[in-house]
Each structure stands twice: as C-alpha cells, then as structure tokens.
Design an enzyme around this catalytic site. Structure first.
Site, PDB file in Angstrom:
ATOM      1  N   CYS A   1       0.829  -1.212   0.000  1.00 29.35           N
ATOM      2  CA  CYS A   1       0.000   0.000   0.000  1.00 29.35           C
ATOM      3  C   CYS A   1       0.865   1.265   0.000  1.00 29.35           C
ATOM      4  CB  CYS A   1      -0.982  -0.034   1.166  1.00 29.35           C
ATOM      5  SG  CYS A   1      -2.374   1.104   0.948  1.00 29.35           S
TER       6      CYS A   1
ATOM      7  N   HIS B   1      -3.777  -5.143  -0.112  1.00 27.20           N
ATOM      8  CA  HIS B   1      -3.419  -5.714   1.192  1.00 27.20           C
ATOM      9  C   HIS B   1      -3.465  -7.239   1.152  1.00 27.20           C
ATOM     10  CE1 HIS B   1      -3.295  -2.047   3.716  1.00 27.20           C
ATOM     11  NE2 HIS B   1      -4.067  -1.573   2.762  1.00 27.20           N
TER      12      HIS B   1
ATOM     13  N   GLU C   1      -2.513  -9.204   3.395  1.00 25.19           N
ATOM     14  CA  GLU C   1      -2.912  -9.702   4.720  1.00 25.19           C
ATOM     15  C   GLU C   1      -4.413  -9.582   4.934  1.00 25.19           C
ATOM     16  OE1 GLU C   1      -3.099  -5.399   5.410  1.00 25.19           O
ATOM     17  OE2 GLU C   1      -1.829  -6.705   4.213  1.00 25.19           O
TER      18      GLU C   1
END
Length: 364
Positions: free
Chosen positions: A246, A331, A333
């Site tokens: 990001c 992202h 994650e």
C-alpha cells in the site's frame, strides 16, 4: 441528537449523532466492504478521514477484542446508513456506538449514504465537517474550501520507538508507516523474528539490525509527504530483500524514481479484482488508498509493472528488474477482505531464502 455533515461544495446531510458528540472535519471517503467494519475503524490508513460505509447496516455483530488492526483508532469519524444498537454475535463485547464513544470518535447515521457515495464518485473526495445543525452550512462550506488539513499523518500513527516480536526464523525489519496488525500477524505466523521501527528510521539504522528482509507497511496520506522514508528505501534497494504494501508500495516507487498522483476517489473496499500480468491470475483484494503510481513515470526506470487493477487499469504491483524488491498496492494480509493474495508473503520468504543462498531473487 441531530447533527449535520456539510461538504465543501455546500451539500448538507442531516442525521443522528452516535458515538462521541464532538465536531470534526476531514476528507470524506467511502468503503464498499460488506463486512469488516471493526478492522476499518482501526486501520491507521484512515487517519483523520471521515469514513462512509456503503453497506447499509453496520454494527450488527458488535465489537470484539480480536479484530483490531491497531490499538488506538485514528480515523476522524464514521458515517453509516444505520447502526445496530443491540448487536448479536457470540464474540461481541460491546456495541459500536459504545466503542466509538469510548474512543472519542463521532458517528453519524440515518443519512443517504448512497447519495453521498455517488456524489464523491462524481466529484472526487471532498472535505467535510460533522457539526451542530445550528451552524450555518454556507459558512461551514466556505471555511472548508479554505482549510488545509495536516500532512503529518504518518508521524501521528507510526510507532515512536522500535520494538520486537521475537521469533526463531528470518529477521524482518518492519518499517511502520501506519502498520496494520495483520501484516505483523502474517510475519510472526511464519516464524519471523520481527523488529518494528519508526517511519523515519534511516537505512543505516535498519542495516544495523542485520535484517534478512525489510517490510514497508501501509499507512495514511500522500507518500510525497514522507521524504525521509523515500531516502531510507533508496538506501536499502539492492542491499536487502524488500516487500512494500500500500503506502509502502508507493514509497518504493518514489524511491526508484517514479511519481505518484492523487486519485479521484481512491480504492477502498474488499472486492477489488487485480490481475497478475505474468500469469493472468486474478485475485480479489482488500484495498485502502487515495494515491497511485503514475505508470507513465516508470519509463526507463529499473521497476516494472507486475499487477494491474481490472476496474480502472491502475498500477497494483511493481518489481525491481535486478534487485530483490517488489510491492503491491493492495493488502495481501486482508483484514478485512479475501485472502486470495496471501501467497505474496510466501514469495517474500522465498526471496529472502534465495538471497541467503546467493541465488537470483524470486519472481512474481
């Protein structure tokens, strides 16, 4: 209690206040995720922003102790169509209005979030203020048009001093520009010995920690407002494997000589399709950013595009031609969102191992 949201273009939305009752101003953005409001509330990348959730019912499963992405939420305010006063879920520990009140975060419900979202999509992100309905909307709008919001969001949300999440595996230095806890969880789940350092840590200080790899975290705001981070990354490229996420992706691009630009209304949600150019693989991704890498600025540089957003064609991934370094705009994650791109953490670990063995770095 009735309160109003006034936008810089003079638009007014009247709703019911919940959470904290203080007035607040900030950039008004929207997130299209259907779930994950707790992770959104605690994502440091929303520092100072007024976040509108497009899904109509928010708070129905309450707030629990497990789904936080930071200890202290930093968003400016929350806007919803309807919030659940009595949540129903076995993990729920408190309702959303109680949580917001305890954290000093204002909320506004009962407004037409569809109309607000369409307005932002048409005109771009707008400055706004949640305030008493007694205030003159025209005066508020005129003041907002002249307001200049703070540009030190990364400094506000980054850790003040280094700390360790010990492990017996590879040493990863995680530079905190506004790190979501999900990134740390993914690294510790792989046995990494993680050292989290502040955003303004120099590359010499990073290398003194003897990292096997360096992670560049997500974070809020304009990447061009963090020149010290760009200088650090420049010094690290080619010396140690790098993985940027990001804001970390944008800072990696700037360090390699590229440029970034502000998007009209950004990408915020958990349903954004991204294609890996080398394989054609499409992942549904979780995203939260208002800036993007200008693809035309990549010509002649040592970085190449690896991933592209299917909705608007913007750059979603980069990789260095010769150094062990890559980044993605989304992202992997998740938290919240689909975990399609979680394999990128495996790629990073493989890159670290190949670097240790003196082999060519792992490709996308």
């Amino acid at each position: 209690m009735k309160k109003q949201l006034v936008l810089e273009d003079g638009s007014v939305f009247v709703g019911e206040a919940f959470g904290a009752t203080t007035d607040v101003n900030g950039e008004v953005v929207f997130n299209t995720g259907m779930t994950g409001y707790q992770e959104i509330l605690s994502d440091p990348s929303y520092c100072g922003q007024i976040v509108t959730l497009t899904y109509p019912l928010i708070g129905n499963y309450g707030i629990n102790r497990d789904d936080f992405e930071s200890i202290s939420p930093s968003l400016g305010a929350l806007i919803v169509k309807e919030h659940a006063v009595f949540p129903s879920n076995w993990r729920s520990e408190e309702p959303i209005h109680q949580f917001l009140e305890s954290k000093g975060i204002p909320g506004l419900s009962g407004i037409d979030t569809r109309r607000l979202t369409r307005q932002i999509r048409e005109h771009g992100t707008l400055k706004g203020k949640i305030c008493s309905i007694e205030e003159d909307a025209n005066q508020v709008a005129a003041s907002l048009a002249k307001d200049v919001f703070p540009i030190n969001q990364v400094a506000q949300v980054s850790t003040r001093s280094p700390y360790s999440a010990p492990g017996r595996g590879d040493r990863v230095v995680l530079i905190d520009y506004g790190m979501k806890h999900g990134i740390l969880r993914e690294l510790t789940a792989r046995g990494c010995d993680v050292v989290v350092v502040p955003y303004n840590t120099t590359y010499e200080e990073v290398l003194q920690l003897h990292p096997d790899g360096v992670m560049l975290s997500n974070g809020p705001g304009n990447p061009q407002n963090v020149p010290e981070a760009v200088a650090t990354i420049k010094g690290l490229i080619g010396k140690v494997p790098l993985f940027g996420i990001c804001l970390g992706h944008q800072l990696f691009a700037l360090a390699a000589g590229a440029e970034t630009v502000k998007m009209k209304f950004g990408h915020r949600g958990s349903n954004h399709p991204v294609q890996e150019l080398a394989t054609g693989r499409v992942d549904i991704t979780s995203q939260n950013h208002g800036y993007t890498v200008a693809e035309e600025s990549l010509e002649g540089l040592d970085i190449v595009v690896t991933h592209r957003a299917l909705n608007d064609g913007t750059v979603e991934g980069l990789e260095h031609r010769t150094a062990p370094a890559f980044s993605v705009q989304y992202h992997p994650e998740a938290s919240p969102g689909p975990e399609d791109s979680n394999h990128l953490f495996h790629k990073f670990m493989k890159m670290i191992q190949m670097q240790k063995e003196g082999l060519v770095h792992a490709k996308a």
